[in-house]
Each structure stands twice: as structure tokens, then as C-alpha cells.
Write a protein that holds these residues in place. Structure first.
Motif, PDB file in Angstrom:
ATOM      1  N   ARG A   1       0.807   3.935  -3.146  1.00  0.00           N
ATOM      2  CA  ARG A   1       0.232   5.089  -3.054  1.00  0.00           C
ATOM      3  C   ARG A   1       0.262   6.198  -3.768  1.00  0.00           C
ATOM      4  O   ARG A   1       1.482   6.302  -4.571  1.00  0.00           O
ATOM      5  CB  ARG A   1       0.296   5.713  -1.481  1.00  0.00           C
ATOM      6  N   ASP A  42       4.780   2.928   6.443  1.00  0.00           N
ATOM      7  CA  ASP A  42       3.889   2.140   5.743  1.00  0.00           C
ATOM      8  C   ASP A  42       2.980   1.521   6.869  1.00  0.00           C
ATOM      9  O   ASP A  42       1.873   0.723   6.588  1.00  0.00           O
ATOM     10  CB  ASP A  42       4.312   1.011   4.884  1.00  0.00           C
ATOM     11  N   ALA A  60       0.954  -1.352   0.115  1.00  0.00           N
ATOM     12  CA  ALA A  60       0.136  -0.033   0.143  1.00  0.00           C
ATOM     13  C   ALA A  60       0.718   1.199   0.097  1.00  0.00           C
ATOM     14  O   ALA A  60       0.467   2.172  -0.650  1.00  0.00           O
ATOM     15  CB  ALA A  60      -0.978  -0.137   1.167  1.00  0.00           C
TER      16      ALA A  60
END
Length: 260
Positions: free
Chosen positions: A131, A254, A127
Motif C-alpha cells: 500500500r 490487512d 495489499a
């Protein structure tokens, strides 16, 4: 230096002797000096060398072990080395550290990631790497690969960052990687690769359970025949060695900071 001399005088002489012999790396020497000054010297600063016996050393280590086993272990190492120098120079007849009680390591259960934790770490890193980026360079994908190599080899982060193309043997029936160095960062000096891991005995070859080669995308695109074997698999955008703190800082962003 005599037996009636103060312990701090021995410490100064010991530090000078290490620098003259140049037997240990600066990465080891700096912690030695720190441990001596912060752990040992406060206890022995007002003691003459002839007053340092087995009972005094044993009491010191046991009191320190009540606070921390690791601190006691580190103090034992440097105190033994300093007193051994006094014995070699015939200031003391024997090294009292040779007869102190053995330190007992506290029972400890190794930390092991569960499958759910591994999945959460991978999801968090993915993720972060994918992003939306409003400014600055995009993540280059190295963080996830570094973490996967750590999972597969159980190597320290500095050892993973020090892996070179020449350390990879991906064409063998059982692909393997040679752990033969580590990354060192000294205050005021550029980050560099050390030619052995934490100790020279830690050099090893492991066969990680990779499905595919854990290489930087740019590295995979290069012709391995014309790529120098000493080139790092993981490197900065400027082709310099990664500092150990770089992947760790990124992993905290993260949300999976406990992993890397």
C-alpha cells in the motif's frame, strides 16, 4: 502446615516451593499461579486440607467443566500439584486427585482453511505490504513470509519467530527446518527466545512444502558462511526478537486478521 490448616496456606507454600526448586520456567509458573488463584482458590478458600477428598475435587472439576473444558483441565493440573506437595510432606495420606473422574474432551472439528481462504489471506497481506506509505517505514515483507511458514509447518507463531538460520537445512535433498524454540514475552521484561517450544518434547524437524526459502530479504543477502547460526530468520528492524503480537497486529490491519 497441618491437615487442619486452610487450603490457602498450602497454596502459598506450593508457590514458594516452586520458586525454590526452580524446575519450571517463569512462562509456565505465571499461568500456574493465575489458574490457582482464579479457578481453584475461590472454591477451596474456606476448606481445611483434611476436608478435601475425592468427592469434593470431583464435584469441583465437573462443575468447572460445564463452563469450559480447558478451565477444568488447567485447574486439575494445579490442584493435583498442590495436593501432591501436601502428600510429600505427610500432611495428607493420599492425593484425592488420583481418583477423580476423567475429564471428557468435547468433540471438536479442526478448523481448516479452504483454498479460497488461503488466497484471500495472501491477497490481503500483499495489499497491506504494497500500500502507499505517506509516513513511517514501509513494511519489510516479513509478515507474508511468517504466515507462509506457519502454513507450511503448522508451527505456532512463537515457534516460527524463534527459527534461527542454524535451524534451516536447505541444502539437503529434502529441505527442512528444525522447530527448537519459541518467543516468550513477560510483563516488564524484553521479548526473548526460549530454548525449547511449548514443551521440550515439541522439538521437531519438518519438511515444509516451500518452493523457495522463507527467509527475510536482508537475511538472504548475507553470506551464510559468515552469518552466525543463532541469528533469527525473522527479526525487528533493530535486530531484536519479534513480539508475538507484532505480526498479529499487522495481520489485523490487512483485513485478514483471522489468519495470522
Amino acid at each position: 502446615m497441618t491437615a487442619n490448616g486452610p487450603f490457602p496456606a498450602l497454596v502459598s507454600y506450593w508457590l514458594e516451593d516452586m520458586d525454590l526448586e526452580y524446575r519450571i520456567s517463569r512462562t509456565t509458573r505465571l499461568p500456574y499461579e493465575r489458574n490457582m488463584r482464579t479457578l481453584v482458590l475461590p472454591f477451596f478458600k474456606d476448606v481445611a486440607l483434611r476436608e478435601i477428598g475425592v468427592a469434593r475435587c470431583d464435584h469441583f472439576l465437573k462443575q468447572l467443566a460445564k463452563q469450559s473444558y480447558n478451565r477444568a483441565r488447567q485447574a486439575r493440573v494445579v490442584l493435583r500439584l498442590a495436593l501432591a506437595l501436601a502428600v510429600r510432606h505427610e500432611v495428607l495420606p493420599r492425593n484425592p486427585m488420583d481418583h477423580v473422574s476423567r475429564l471428557r474432551r468435547p468433540a471438536r472439528t479442526p478448523d481448516i482453511f479452504s483454498w479460497d481462504e488461503l488466497k484471500a489471506i495472501r491477497v490481503g497481506i500483499s495489499a497491506w505490504e504494497h500500500r502507499p506509505i505517506k509516513a513511517g517505514p514501509r513494511p519489510d515483507g516479513q509478515l507474508g513470509q511468517i504466515v507462509e511458514v506457519m502454513f507450511g509447518t503448522s508451527a505456532r507463531i512463537g515457534e516460527v519467530l524463534a527459527i534461527r538460520l542454524g535451524d534451516l537445512d536447505l541444502g539437503a535433498p529434502i529441505p527442512s527446518v528444525r522447530i527448537s524454540g519459541t518467543i516468550v514475552s513477560r510483563k516488564g521484561e524484553p521479548t526473548d527466545r526460549q530454548d525449547h517450544p511449548k514443551t521440550s518434547h515439541s522439538v521437531r524437524r519438518v519438511a515444509p512444502p516451500w518452493v523457495r526459502a522463507p527467509c527475510h530479504p536482508c537475511t538472504l543477502g548475507e553470506d551464510p558462511i559468515h552469518t552466525p547460526g543463532h541469528a533469527a530468520v525473522f527479526h525487528s528492524r533493530r535486530d531484536t526478537a519479534h513480539d508475538e503480537q507484532h505480526p498479529q497486529t499487522a495481520s489485523r490491519r490487512d483485513g485478514a486478521g483471522r489468519s495470522a
